[in-house]
Design an enzyme around this catalytic site. Structure first.
Site, short mmCIF file in Angstrom:
data_model
loop_
_atom_site.label_atom_id
_atom_site.label_comp_id
_atom_site.label_asym_id
_atom_site.label_seq_id
_atom_site.Cartn_x
_atom_site.Cartn_y
_atom_site.Cartn_z
N SER A 32 -1.07 6.29 -0.30
CA SER A 32 -2.37 5.63 -0.19
C SER A 32 -2.65 5.30 1.27
O SER A 32 -1.76 5.29 2.12
CB SER A 32 -2.39 4.36 -1.03
OG SER A 32 -2.18 4.66 -2.40
N LEU A 57 0.89 -1.15 0.00
CA LEU A 57 0.00 0.00 0.00
C LEU A 57 0.93 1.21 0.00
O LEU A 57 1.61 1.46 1.00
CB LEU A 57 -0.91 -0.01 1.23
CG LEU A 57 -2.15 0.90 1.21
CD1 LEU A 57 -3.03 0.58 -0.01
CD2 LEU A 57 -2.96 0.77 2.47
N ASP A 58 1.03 1.90 -1.13
CA ASP A 58 2.10 2.89 -1.27
C ASP A 58 1.95 4.05 -0.29
O ASP A 58 0.91 4.22 0.35
CB ASP A 58 2.20 3.38 -2.72
CG ASP A 58 0.99 4.19 -3.16
OD1 ASP A 58 0.73 5.24 -2.54
OD2 ASP A 58 0.31 3.78 -4.12
N MET A 59 3.00 4.84 -0.16
CA MET A 59 3.07 5.86 0.88
C MET A 59 1.93 6.86 0.80
O MET A 59 1.43 7.33 1.83
CB MET A 59 4.42 6.59 0.80
CG MET A 59 4.65 7.57 1.94
SD MET A 59 6.29 8.33 1.93
CE MET A 59 6.09 9.47 0.56
#
Length: 238
Positions: A107, A103-105
């Protein structure tokens, strides 16, 4: 599941990963009685890893939890650039747990974490094609955006399965969409939106498999219930 030895040593609480690398360079680590070197791997479930002749302690208690990850946190356990990590938010769970997937930074939302490597690999295996649902706020040419996103089959030269997309609301050049995917390619939804001419303003994961984020506050976590774990096992087999 095999992992780098420095990661295994750090997970056992002996020292940091960087200090574990120095132990390996000094020849103080053995795997099943054989001297180990930097870059070697082992399976913490089946291999005997010793440091200075002492076996690493194994935490046999399995922990499964859900975190509502805020924006601005990375999902790695540590970050060389000093960014905040999801691991910091769950430090009180009583075990060293690992994120299940990415879960990217930028998001936010539902992130599963566990210290059960086999369980994690089952959930991540492509054969399960497990659904992940996101609430995405976008700006740009939003009329017909849901249809354009659902029609994407090729993402920058990479074939993808069609997403299920529906419009939640629209106001001028801004809209909120529900996007459900199975594959979870790297930054897939952001790339899809860019391809459709949309700018992502907020990206929140609200469901994964049979689990929903519900009213879990941002930055907070909770253990999964036994019923939730049973439901997950059922979804893997279906």
């Amino acid at each position: 599941m095999k992992e780098r030895l420095q990661k295994i040593i750090a997970a056992a609480g002996i020292c940091s990963r960087r200090a574990a690398e120095e132990l390996l360079r000094q020849g103080r680590v053995r795997v099943n009685g054989q001297s180990a070197a930097l870059g070697d791997q082992a399976d913490p479930e089946s291999d005997i890893v010793t440091v200075d002749g002492q076996p690493l302690r194994r935490d046999t208690r399995r922990v499964y939890l859900m975190l509502n990850k805020p924006r601005g946190y990375v999902t790695t356990l540590s970050d060389e650039r000093g960014r905040r990590t999801a691991a910091e938010l769950v430090s009180g769970c009583g075990a060293r747990v690992y994120p299940v997937g990415r879960l990217d930074m930028d998001s936010e939302g539902l992130l599963l974490m566990t210290n059960d490597g086999a369980w994690m690999q089952r959930l991540l295996h492509p054969s399960h094609q497990i659904e992940k649902e996101y609430r995405v706020t976008v700006t740009g040419p939003v009329e017909g955006a849901a249809q354009r996103l659902a029609a994407i089959r090729d993402l920058e030269g990479e074939r993808i399965r069609p997403a299920r997309v529906r419009e939640l609301w629209r106001d001028g050049s801004k809209a909120a969409l529900s996007v459900t995917i199975h594959e979870g390619k790297n930054r897939q939804i952001r790339r899809m939106c860019r391809q459709a001419g949309l700018a992502v303003r907020r990206l929140q994961r609200v469901r994964e498999h049979t689990l929903t984020l519900g009213d879990l506050p941002v930055g907070q976590w909770r253990y999964l219930t036994q019923q939730e774990l049973r439901d997950l096992e059922g979804s893997e087999k279906s």
